[in-house]
Design a protein around this motif. Structure first.
Motif, PDB file in Angstrom:
ATOM      1  N   LEU A 130      14.888  20.758   4.830  1.00  0.00           N
ATOM      2  CA  LEU A 130      14.361  19.592   5.739  1.00  0.00           C
ATOM      3  C   LEU A 130      12.978  19.717   6.469  1.00  0.00           C
ATOM      4  N   LEU A 131      12.742  21.069   6.644  1.00  0.00           N
ATOM      5  CA  LEU A 131      11.332  21.099   7.104  1.00  0.00           C
ATOM      6  C   LEU A 131      10.220  21.050   6.070  1.00  0.00           C
ATOM      7  N   GLY A 132      10.412  21.120   4.816  1.00  0.00           N
ATOM      8  CA  GLY A 132       9.575  20.604   3.632  1.00  0.00           C
ATOM      9  C   GLY A 132       9.274  19.371   3.854  1.00  0.00           C
ATOM     10  N   GLU A 133      10.438  18.614   3.836  1.00  0.00           N
ATOM     11  CA  GLU A 133      10.468  16.826   4.010  1.00  0.00           C
ATOM     12  C   GLU A 133       9.792  16.466   5.201  1.00  0.00           C
ATOM     13  N   MET A 134       9.928  17.245   6.331  1.00  0.00           N
ATOM     14  CA  MET A 134       9.130  16.778   7.467  1.00  0.00           C
ATOM     15  C   MET A 134       7.591  16.873   7.471  1.00  0.00           C
ATOM     16  N   MET A 135       7.311  18.189   6.707  1.00  0.00           N
ATOM     17  CA  MET A 135       5.822  18.185   6.403  1.00  0.00           C
ATOM     18  C   MET A 135       5.323  17.163   5.393  1.00  0.00           C
ATOM     19  N   ALA A 136       6.134  16.771   4.530  1.00  0.00           N
ATOM     20  CA  ALA A 136       5.463  15.573   3.495  1.00  0.00           C
ATOM     21  C   ALA A 136       5.562  14.298   4.441  1.00  0.00           C
ATOM     22  N   ALA A 137       6.553  14.145   5.221  1.00  0.00           N
ATOM     23  CA  ALA A 137       6.548  12.683   6.088  1.00  0.00           C
ATOM     24  C   ALA A 137       5.739  12.548   6.929  1.00  0.00           C
ATOM     25  N   SER A 138       5.320  13.933   7.683  1.00  0.00           N
ATOM     26  CA  SER A 138       4.120  13.695   8.713  1.00  0.00           C
ATOM     27  C   SER A 138       2.817  13.347   8.278  1.00  0.00           C
ATOM     28  N   SER A 139       2.706  14.336   6.911  1.00  0.00           N
ATOM     29  CA  SER A 139       1.358  14.080   6.197  1.00  0.00           C
ATOM     30  C   SER A 139       1.156  12.490   5.853  1.00  0.00           C
ATOM     31  N   LEU A 140       2.300  11.917   5.335  1.00  0.00           N
ATOM     32  CA  LEU A 140       2.236  10.432   4.848  1.00  0.00           C
ATOM     33  C   LEU A 140       2.010   9.427   5.921  1.00  0.00           C
ATOM     34  N   LEU A 141       2.708   9.900   7.065  1.00  0.00           N
ATOM     35  CA  LEU A 141       2.583   8.762   8.234  1.00  0.00           C
ATOM     36  C   LEU A 141       1.165   8.995   8.944  1.00  0.00           C
ATOM     37  N   ARG A 168       0.791  -1.256   0.148  1.00  0.00           N
ATOM     38  CA  ARG A 168      -0.116  -0.002  -0.023  1.00  0.00           C
ATOM     39  C   ARG A 168       0.914   1.347   0.085  1.00  0.00           C
ATOM     40  N   GLY A 169       0.390   2.267  -0.412  1.00  0.00           N
ATOM     41  CA  GLY A 169       1.368   3.699  -0.260  1.00  0.00           C
ATOM     42  C   GLY A 169       0.386   4.877  -0.163  1.00  0.00           C
ATOM     43  N   ALA A 170       1.006   5.983  -0.433  1.00  0.00           N
ATOM     44  CA  ALA A 170       0.541   7.397  -0.361  1.00  0.00           C
ATOM     45  C   ALA A 170       1.297   8.313  -0.804  1.00  0.00           C
ATOM     46  N   LEU A 171       1.123   9.221  -1.728  1.00  0.00           N
ATOM     47  CA  LEU A 171       1.647  10.351  -2.184  1.00  0.00           C
ATOM     48  C   LEU A 171       1.143  11.520  -1.708  1.00  0.00           C
ATOM     49  N   VAL A 172       2.054  12.413  -1.591  1.00  0.00           N
ATOM     50  CA  VAL A 172       1.684  13.891  -0.925  1.00  0.00           C
ATOM     51  C   VAL A 172       2.507  14.996  -1.531  1.00  0.00           C
ATOM     52  N   ARG A 173       1.532  16.003  -2.032  1.00  0.00           N
ATOM     53  CA  ARG A 173       2.012  17.209  -2.761  1.00  0.00           C
ATOM     54  C   ARG A 173       1.629  18.396  -1.829  1.00  0.00           C
ATOM     55  N   LEU A 174       2.498  19.175  -1.631  1.00  0.00           N
ATOM     56  CA  LEU A 174       1.856  20.376  -0.836  1.00  0.00           C
ATOM     57  C   LEU A 174       2.681  21.582  -1.619  1.00  0.00           C
ATOM     58  N   ASP A 175       1.727  22.494  -1.891  1.00  0.00           N
ATOM     59  CA  ASP A 175       2.432  23.919  -2.577  1.00  0.00           C
ATOM     60  C   ASP A 175       1.800  24.852  -1.747  1.00  0.00           C
ATOM     61  N   ALA A 176       0.506  25.386  -1.991  1.00  0.00           N
ATOM     62  CA  ALA A 176       0.141  26.438  -1.144  1.00  0.00           C
ATOM     63  C   ALA A 176       0.286  26.203   0.408  1.00  0.00           C
ATOM     64  N   ALA A 177       0.087  25.220   0.767  1.00  0.00           N
ATOM     65  CA  ALA A 177       0.175  24.889   2.360  1.00  0.00           C
ATOM     66  C   ALA A 177       1.764  25.064   2.880  1.00  0.00           C
ATOM     67  N   TRP A 178       2.623  24.626   1.900  1.00  0.00           N
ATOM     68  CA  TRP A 178       3.926  24.729   2.163  1.00  0.00           C
ATOM     69  C   TRP A 178       4.298  26.453   2.092  1.00  0.00           C
ATOM     70  N   GLN A 179       3.781  27.026   1.045  1.00  0.00           N
ATOM     71  CA  GLN A 179       3.977  28.428   0.858  1.00  0.00           C
ATOM     72  C   GLN A 179       3.624  29.356   2.038  1.00  0.00           C
ATOM     73  N   GLN A 180       2.326  28.819   2.711  1.00  0.00           N
ATOM     74  CA  GLN A 180       1.985  29.441   3.868  1.00  0.00           C
ATOM     75  C   GLN A 180       3.167  29.336   5.089  1.00  0.00           C
ATOM     76  N   VAL A 181       3.750  28.378   5.083  1.00  0.00           N
ATOM     77  CA  VAL A 181       4.842  28.121   6.135  1.00  0.00           C
ATOM     78  C   VAL A 181       6.031  29.086   5.683  1.00  0.00           C
ATOM     79  N   LEU A 182       6.395  29.256   4.503  1.00  0.00           N
ATOM     80  CA  LEU A 182       7.500  29.928   4.070  1.00  0.00           C
ATOM     81  C   LEU A 182       7.138  31.508   4.015  1.00  0.00           C
ATOM     82  N   ALA A 183       5.914  31.933   4.028  1.00  0.00           N
ATOM     83  CA  ALA A 183       5.634  33.018   4.074  1.00  0.00           C
ATOM     84  C   ALA A 183       5.877  33.630   5.475  1.00  0.00           C
ATOM     85  N   ARG A 184       5.745  32.960   6.236  1.00  0.00           N
ATOM     86  CA  ARG A 184       5.663  33.671   7.783  1.00  0.00           C
ATOM     87  C   ARG A 184       7.378  33.675   8.274  1.00  0.00           C
TER      88      ARG A 184
END
Length: 291
Positions: free
Chosen positions: A44-55, A18-34
Motif C-alpha cells: 500500500l505504501l509503495g502504491e501511495m508513493m507511485a500515486a502521489s508522484s503521478l498526481l 495524456r498520461g504519465a508513468l513512474v518507476r521508483l527503485d532506489a527511492a523506494w528502497q530508501q524508504v524500506l531501508a529505514r
C-alpha cells in the motif's frame, strides 16, 4: 535491472489522452531501508508513493502534495509527501506485528479517511477528502478525480519489495483527437499486468500497449528520496511545545531526543541547547519551581 527512479509524461496525438508513468527503485528502497513494514502495508505504501508522484506530475506550483491515510484500525497512519522538485518521502504507523491482507477501508477501521493536501510554497494550502470507495487505492483516486476535478482518470498501481510503479491516464477536454478513443485507450490499459508495470521501461510498456497509436513520450524526470527534516525544524517544534515541558523532560532524562518518522534521523537537545532555544535556562526554571 539497474535502478531507475524516473517519471515520464506522454500524450496521444490521435486521442484526447495524456498520461504519465513512474518507476521508483532506489527511492523506494530508501524508504524500506529505514523501517520494516508488514507485507500488505508495504504494498500500500509503495502504491501511495507511485500515486502521489503521478498526481503531482501535472501540478503547476512549487510545493508539496501530501497523501495521507488515517484511521483507528490496524493501520493508524500512512503518509507520502511528493515535492515539485521530484523528491518524496513516506512513513506509516500500525498496530501489532502484522496486518491482514484486506481492503484499505478495513485496515483503517472506524473514522478512516484519505486526505490529499496541496501545500504551495506561496499561498494557502488546500485539502481534499478522498472517499474510501473500492478495495484499493487506485479506484479511490479515480473516483476522487472524477468528482473533484471532473476529470476522467485511469490509474494502475503496483508495488513489491524492489519497486513501486504506476500508470496514469487522464482524458483531455474535447478538441484533442477522437473523443471516442478514450474508451479504447483505457481498455488496452486494463490488459496491463502488475509484473509488466514493475519491470518494463516506459518506451517498451507504451509500445506493448499502444503500438498502433501515435504516442509522444517526453523526457524522463529523475525522482529521488529526500527528507525535509532538520535540526532547525525540530527546534521550532520544541518551542511550540514550551519551555516548561522541554525543561521537565531534560531535567528527568538529561536530554530531549526526537527521531524523524520519515528517515529515522535523531536530534538530541540538552540543557545548553534548550537554553539557546528559549533564551533562558529552562531546566533551572523547572528546578526552582519545584522547590
Amino acid at each position: 535491472m539497474t535502478h531507475q527512479d524516473i517519471l515520464q509524461r506522454f500524450i496521444f496525438d490521435g486521442a484526447p489522452v495524456r498520461g504519465a508513468l513512474v518507476r521508483l527503485d532506489a527511492a523506494w528502497q530508501q524508504v524500506l531501508a529505514r523501517r520494516s513494514y508488514p507485507a500488505p502495508l508495504e504494498r500500500l505504501l509503495g502504491e501511495m508513493m507511485a500515486a502521489s508522484s503521478l498526481l503531482s506530475a501535472n501540478l503547476k506550483f512549487e510545493g508539496t502534495l501530501v497523501m495521507q491515510l488515517q484511521g483507528q484500525g490496524a493501520l493508524q497512519l500512512a503518509v507520502v509527501e511528493s515535492n515539485s522538485d521530484r523528491t518524496l518521502r513516506a512513513t506509516a504507523r500500525w498496530d501489532g506485528d502484522s496486518l491482514p491482507d484486506v481492503p484499505v477501508k478495513e485496515l483503517l477501521g472506524t473514522g478512516g479517511v484519505c486526505v490529499i493536501t496541496l501545500d504551495p510554497k506561496q499561498g494557502e494550502a488546500w485539502q481534499g477528502i478522498v472517499a474510501l470507495e473500492g478495495d484499493s487505492l487506485a479506484p479511490m483516486l479515480e473516483h476522487y478525480m472524477a468528482r473533484s476535478e471532473q476529470l476522467d482518470t485511469r490509474m494502475i498501481l503496483a508495488a513489491n519489495h524492489e519497486t513501486a510503479a504506476g500508470l496514469l491516464l487522464q482524458r483531455l477536454p474535447d478538441g484533442h483527437g477522437d473523443p471516442d478513443s478514450w474508451a479504447h485507450v483505457v481498455t488496452l490499459a486494463n490488459t496491463l499486468k502488475a509484473e509488466e508495470l514493475l519491470m518494463l521501461d516506459a518506451q517498451t510498456l507504451l509500445h506493448r500497449l499502444y503500438h498502433e497509436e501515435a504516442v509522444r513520450l517526453f523526457d524522463a524526470e529523475p525522482m529521488a528520496f529526500a527528507c525535509t527534516c532538520s535540526r532547525e525544524r525540530v527546534g521550532d517544534m520544541l518551542r511550540m511545545l514550551g519551555g516548561q515541558e522541554v525543561g521537565e523532560i531534560i531535567d528527568e532524562q538529561g536530554s530531549v531526543e526526537i527521531a524523524c518518522e520519515f528517515c529515522n534521523q535523531k536530534y538530541v537537545f540538552d540543557d545548553e541547547d534548550a537554553r539557546e532555544l528559549f533564551d533562558f535556562d529552562v531546566v533551572a526554571a523547572v528546578r526552582e519551581a519545584r522547590h
